[in-house]
Motif scaffolding. Structure first.
Motif, PDB file in Angstrom:
ATOM      1  N   TYR A   5      80.798  83.214  16.243  1.00 54.33           N
ATOM      2  CA  TYR A   5      81.091  82.352  15.094  1.00 54.33           C
ATOM      3  C   TYR A   5      81.101  83.202  13.834  1.00 54.33           C
ATOM      4  CZ  TYR A   5      79.950  78.470  18.223  1.00 54.33           C
ATOM      5  OH  TYR A   5      79.929  77.579  19.266  1.00 54.33           O
ATOM      6  N   LEU A   6      81.935  82.777  12.879  1.00 56.35           N
ATOM      7  CA  LEU A   6      81.993  83.393  11.565  1.00 56.35           C
ATOM      8  C   LEU A   6      81.569  82.365  10.541  1.00 56.35           C
ATOM      9  CD1 LEU A   6      82.764  85.755   9.676  1.00 56.35           C
ATOM     10  CD2 LEU A   6      85.092  84.785   9.605  1.00 56.35           C
ATOM     11  N   ILE A   7      80.542  82.692   9.785  1.00 52.42           N
ATOM     12  CA  ILE A   7      80.028  81.809   8.732  1.00 52.42           C
ATOM     13  C   ILE A   7      80.292  82.497   7.401  1.00 52.42           C
ATOM     14  CG2 ILE A   7      78.029  80.627   7.790  1.00 52.42           C
ATOM     15  CD1 ILE A   7      77.879  81.829  11.349  1.00 52.42           C
ATOM     16  N   GLY A   8      81.197  81.910   6.595  1.00 55.91           N
ATOM     17  CA  GLY A   8      81.571  82.497   5.322  1.00 55.91           C
ATOM     18  C   GLY A   8      81.207  81.612   4.148  1.00 55.91           C
ATOM     19  N   ALA A   9      81.737  81.981   2.974  1.00 58.09           N
ATOM     20  CA  ALA A   9      81.415  81.237   1.768  1.00 58.09           C
ATOM     21  C   ALA A   9      82.100  79.874   1.740  1.00 58.09           C
ATOM     22  CB  ALA A   9      81.824  82.049   0.538  1.00 58.09           C
TER      23      ALA A   9
ATOM     24  N   LEU B  84      85.162  81.945  16.676  1.00 55.06           N
ATOM     25  CA  LEU B  84      86.125  83.019  16.854  1.00 55.06           C
ATOM     26  C   LEU B  84      86.698  82.953  18.259  1.00 55.06           C
ATOM     27  CD1 LEU B  84      84.182  85.951  15.120  1.00 55.06           C
ATOM     28  CD2 LEU B  84      85.862  84.390  14.124  1.00 55.06           C
ATOM     29  N   THR B  85      87.997  83.187  18.364  1.00 59.07           N
ATOM     30  CA  THR B  85      88.688  83.059  19.659  1.00 59.07           C
ATOM     31  C   THR B  85      88.491  84.317  20.488  1.00 59.07           C
ATOM     32  OG1 THR B  85      90.723  83.853  18.619  1.00 59.07           O
ATOM     33  CG2 THR B  85      90.388  81.470  18.742  1.00 59.07           C
ATOM     34  N   VAL B  86      87.288  84.516  20.932  1.00 61.10           N
ATOM     35  CA  VAL B  86      86.975  85.637  21.828  1.00 61.10           C
ATOM     36  C   VAL B  86      86.479  85.038  23.137  1.00 61.10           C
ATOM     37  CG1 VAL B  86      86.497  87.353  20.063  1.00 61.10           C
ATOM     38  CG2 VAL B  86      84.708  85.776  20.735  1.00 61.10           C
ATOM     39  N   SER B  87      87.103  85.431  24.230  1.00 61.04           N
ATOM     40  CA  SER B  87      86.713  84.901  25.529  1.00 61.04           C
ATOM     41  C   SER B  87      87.134  85.885  26.597  1.00 61.04           C
ATOM     42  CB  SER B  87      87.353  83.530  25.777  1.00 61.04           C
ATOM     43  OG  SER B  87      88.767  83.649  25.806  1.00 61.04           O
ATOM     44  N   GLY B  88      86.507  85.754  27.727  1.00 60.67           N
ATOM     45  CA  GLY B  88      86.806  86.602  28.867  1.00 60.67           C
ATOM     46  C   GLY B  88      86.025  86.131  30.069  1.00 60.67           C
ATOM     47  N   PRO B  89      86.386  86.593  31.246  1.00 59.24           N
ATOM     48  CA  PRO B  89      85.678  86.155  32.447  1.00 59.24           C
ATOM     49  C   PRO B  89      84.273  86.759  32.512  1.00 59.24           C
ATOM     50  CG  PRO B  89      87.267  87.853  32.993  1.00 59.24           C
ATOM     51  CD  PRO B  89      87.490  87.527  31.545  1.00 59.24           C
TER      52      PRO B  89
ATOM     53  N   LEU C 209      85.255  91.621   7.539  1.00 61.23           N
ATOM     54  CA  LEU C 209      84.093  90.959   6.976  1.00 61.23           C
ATOM     55  C   LEU C 209      84.089  91.105   5.472  1.00 61.23           C
ATOM     56  CD1 LEU C 209      80.956  91.686   9.229  1.00 61.23           C
ATOM     57  CD2 LEU C 209      82.228  89.558   8.980  1.00 61.23           C
ATOM     58  N   GLU C 210      84.005  89.977   4.768  1.00 62.12           N
ATOM     59  CA  GLU C 210      83.894  89.979   3.321  1.00 62.12           C
ATOM     60  C   GLU C 210      82.424  89.881   2.925  1.00 62.12           C
ATOM     61  OE1 GLU C 210      86.405  90.537   1.474  1.00 62.12           O
ATOM     62  OE2 GLU C 210      87.957  90.332   3.016  1.00 62.12           O
ATOM     63  N   PRO C 211      82.065  90.268   1.720  1.00 64.04           N
ATOM     64  CA  PRO C 211      80.670  90.120   1.282  1.00 64.04           C
ATOM     65  C   PRO C 211      80.201  88.670   1.417  1.00 64.04           C
ATOM     66  CG  PRO C 211      81.872  91.529  -0.231  1.00 64.04           C
ATOM     67  CD  PRO C 211      82.892  90.983   0.718  1.00 64.04           C
ATOM     68  N   GLY C 212      79.078  88.482   2.061  1.00 62.81           N
ATOM     69  CA  GLY C 212      78.536  87.152   2.304  1.00 62.81           C
ATOM     70  C   GLY C 212      78.878  86.584   3.660  1.00 62.81           C
ATOM     71  N   ASP C 213      79.792  87.210   4.393  1.00 59.96           N
ATOM     72  CA  ASP C 213      80.158  86.709   5.713  1.00 59.96           C
ATOM     73  C   ASP C 213      79.088  87.080   6.741  1.00 59.96           C
ATOM     74  OD1 ASP C 213      82.432  85.690   4.669  1.00 59.96           O
ATOM     75  OD2 ASP C 213      83.781  87.221   5.473  1.00 59.96           O
ATOM     76  N   THR C 214      78.886  86.176   7.697  1.00 62.80           N
ATOM     77  CA  THR C 214      77.908  86.378   8.771  1.00 62.80           C
ATOM     78  C   THR C 214      78.593  86.160  10.105  1.00 62.80           C
ATOM     79  OG1 THR C 214      76.078  85.618   7.380  1.00 62.80           O
ATOM     80  CG2 THR C 214      75.707  85.646   9.753  1.00 62.80           C
ATOM     81  N   VAL C 215      78.360  87.067  11.036  1.00 59.84           N
ATOM     82  CA  VAL C 215      78.866  86.949  12.397  1.00 59.84           C
ATOM     83  C   VAL C 215      77.676  86.627  13.304  1.00 59.84           C
ATOM     84  CG1 VAL C 215      79.980  88.113  14.336  1.00 59.84           C
ATOM     85  CG2 VAL C 215      80.781  88.511  12.015  1.00 59.84           C
TER      86      VAL C 215
END
Length: 539
Positions: free
Chosen positions: A436-440, A446-451, A468-474
């Motif tokens: 997940y991306l948590i921004g301002a 996020l569309t990341v997937s795999g078996p 990643l911009e300032p303040g963004d959290t992954v």
């Protein structure tokens, strides 16, 4: 041949063994009856008597099913007014002398009820404390660590079996005794102890239970009496003696074996002899069960100590809170439901000065899951300093997991690499790991997937890149963490909203608060293994 149930009435046959004394019970009766004293006084009734004397109002129980006053008072089952009533114990008008007027209490009924309610609440809390102490003492009594120890050679099980056989033989006037125990398939009987005969008999092969009528009858719960073995060959006495007695070891629903008493001459057996044999059989069974339980407790205790040591090692592999870069904030947690867990998280700085992080989870739990994630953690450490991207490391890790055989090596993995100067982030995930991306301006998955790793060779993992911009959290986490409290996790919307609304707080504090919000089981332990990884760009 005669057989009796193990609780049969005495036999009328005449005994032929000389100088055989029949034991009997002696009852001692005191010359004068002693008065019966109460074990303890009813403190509730004493308290209510003091209340009546102080206030002038007597407490009486409202008869509901014949319950006593002490049962109606002190329990928060219903309103107090529905369980008891107040009756004034003051004399009627005209019965008081002038000198008694100033000695009477002037407590109103309203004040008496208020005081009685307070006393009821205090008694309720006292009884709750007594119940809690009773439960705690019962739990402490179950601790066997101070009573169970390693069996010493001086207290061998064989010695206790022979001692029980000897006592039974002496009590019944028999010449020899032996105990036979069933094997795991309940098809053969093997001699495990003997008295009055050569120990070489212990080396004999097991006897087949098929055709052993005396043993089969005993295993049904009856005592078999062979007063003259020569005239009862069909009952197959296992040793060449003139008379024999066979009783069961265990119960008819769970038989364990048989106990035999033999005599060199023809004789009869009484109920006293049956009880002596049955007592020896019960003692032998109790000694065997106690030894098995003792060994099992010691084995479980040793395994628990090993698990605690392994848990300490597994915990030491988790990352500390040392900052990786002054422009980035990192936080996370790993909580396990048991000593060994099936999840992990990690972060570090590789040789290319990139911030790298990983989170993993095994498809199985417990010690097996701990071994899987330990192997997965090792594979990640092997490749974190290489120039491979997260997607390439995922494929390499899947190939290495797939080559392992004869076990369930399926697992989930999430990898992340950040260039601290530009904020360029590369993410690859497989299995149940979500990002997940948590921004301002909000949050989004996020569309990341795999078996799942180890499921098949040549799996394709789609990498994902973002700035990643300032303040963004992954956030990287297993799907079970946001599957709700029923699955041992958190609510997804509340989880993301908390990270969004409190974007200026340290991630270590947020991770600690989230870990404490996980639902706990009856033993005050997390319901499931959970991990979380958070990385925020501050500037």
């Amino acid at each position: 041949m005669i057989f009796f149930p193990t609780q049969a009435s005495p036999s009328n046959g005449r005994r032929v063994v000389p100088r055989k004394q029949v034991p009997h019970l002696r009852l001692h009766r005191a010359e004068h009856e002693q008065p019966i004293r109460k074990a303890h006084e009813d403190q509730v009734l004493t308290l209510l008597d003091s209340f009546a004397e102080a206030t002038g109002w007597e407490v009486q129980a409202i008869q509901t099913g014949g319950a006593q006053l002490s049962q109606q008072f002190g329990w928060p089952t219903a309103e107090l007014t529905a369980r008891v009533r107040l009756i004034s114990n003051q004399p009627l008008d005209g019965l008081l002398d002038e000198s008694d007027f100033f000695q009477q209490t002037a407590t109103s009924e309203e004040s008496a009820w208020s005081l009685l309610e307070s006393l009821n609440n205090l008694v309720c809390k006292l009884k709750q404390c007594e119940d809690a102490v009773a439960r705690q003492e019962a739990e402490l009594a179950a601790g066997l660590s101070v009573t169970v120890s390693e069996p010493s050679t001086e207290e061998s099980l064989y010695a206790t079996i022979v001692e029980a056989l000897e006592r039974a033989a002496i009590a019944s006037g028999s010449d020899a005794a032996a105990v036979y125990l069933l094997d795991d398939t309940t098809s053969t009987l093997k001699m495990r102890g003997c008295y009055g005969m050569s120990k070489n008999n212990l080396a004999k092969p097991p006897r087949s239970l098929r055709g052993a009528l005396a043993d089969l009858e005993a295993l049904l719960g009856n005592a078999v009496l062979l007063e003259n073995v020569a005239i009862a060959p069909d009952w197959h006495c296992p040793e060449p003696f003139a008379a024999g007695l066979c009783v069961p070891i265990g119960s008819s629903s769970m038989p364990q074996g048989t106990l035999w008493l033999w005599s060199d001459h023809v004789r009869d057996f009484s109920t006293v002899d049956i009880e002596a044999a049955k007592t020896a059989a019960d003692k032998i069974l109790a000694d065997i069960e106690r030894r098995v339980l003792s060994c099992e407790v010691l084995r479980v205790r040793a395994a628990a100590q090993q698990l605690d040591a392994a848990s300490l090692i597994q915990s030491s592999l988790l990352p500390d809170q040392q900052p990786l870069h002054h422009d980035y904030d990192v936080g996370g947690f790993t909580q396990h439901a048991h000593a060994l867990g099936s999840t992990f998280h990690a972060w570090s700085v590789n040789s290319q000065e990139q911030l790298v992080a990983a989170i993993g989870a095994s498809a199985c739990s417990g010690a097996a899951g701990a071994l899987v994630v330990s192997r997965l953690h090792t594979i990640v450490d092997m490749h974190e300093s290489s120039k491979r991207s997260p997607g390439e490391i995922m494929r390499r890790a899947n190939d290495m997991i797939w080559k392992l055989q004869d076990a369930d090596w399926r697992c989930s993995l999430g990898l992340l690499a950040i260039d601290p100067r530009t904020g360029m982030t590369h993410i690859a995930c497989g299995g149940s790991i979500q990002a997940y991306l948590i921004g301002a301006r909000g949050y989004r998955p996020l569309t990341v997937s795999g078996p799942m790793l180890g499921l098949q060779p040549d799996s394709i993992f789609k990498p994902f890149s973002l700035q990643l911009e300032p303040g963004d959290t992954v956030a990287l986490l297993p799907a079970s963490l946001v599957a709700g409290t029923e699955a041992g996790g958190l609510n997804q919307d509340e989880f993301l909203r908390m990270l969004f609304e409190r974007h200026d707080e340290p991630l270590t504090d947020l991770a600690a608060e989230l870990s404490q919000a996980l639902p706990l089981g009856p033993q005050r332990q997390p319901v499931a293994d959970q991990s979380l990884l958070l990385i925020r760009r501050r500037f």
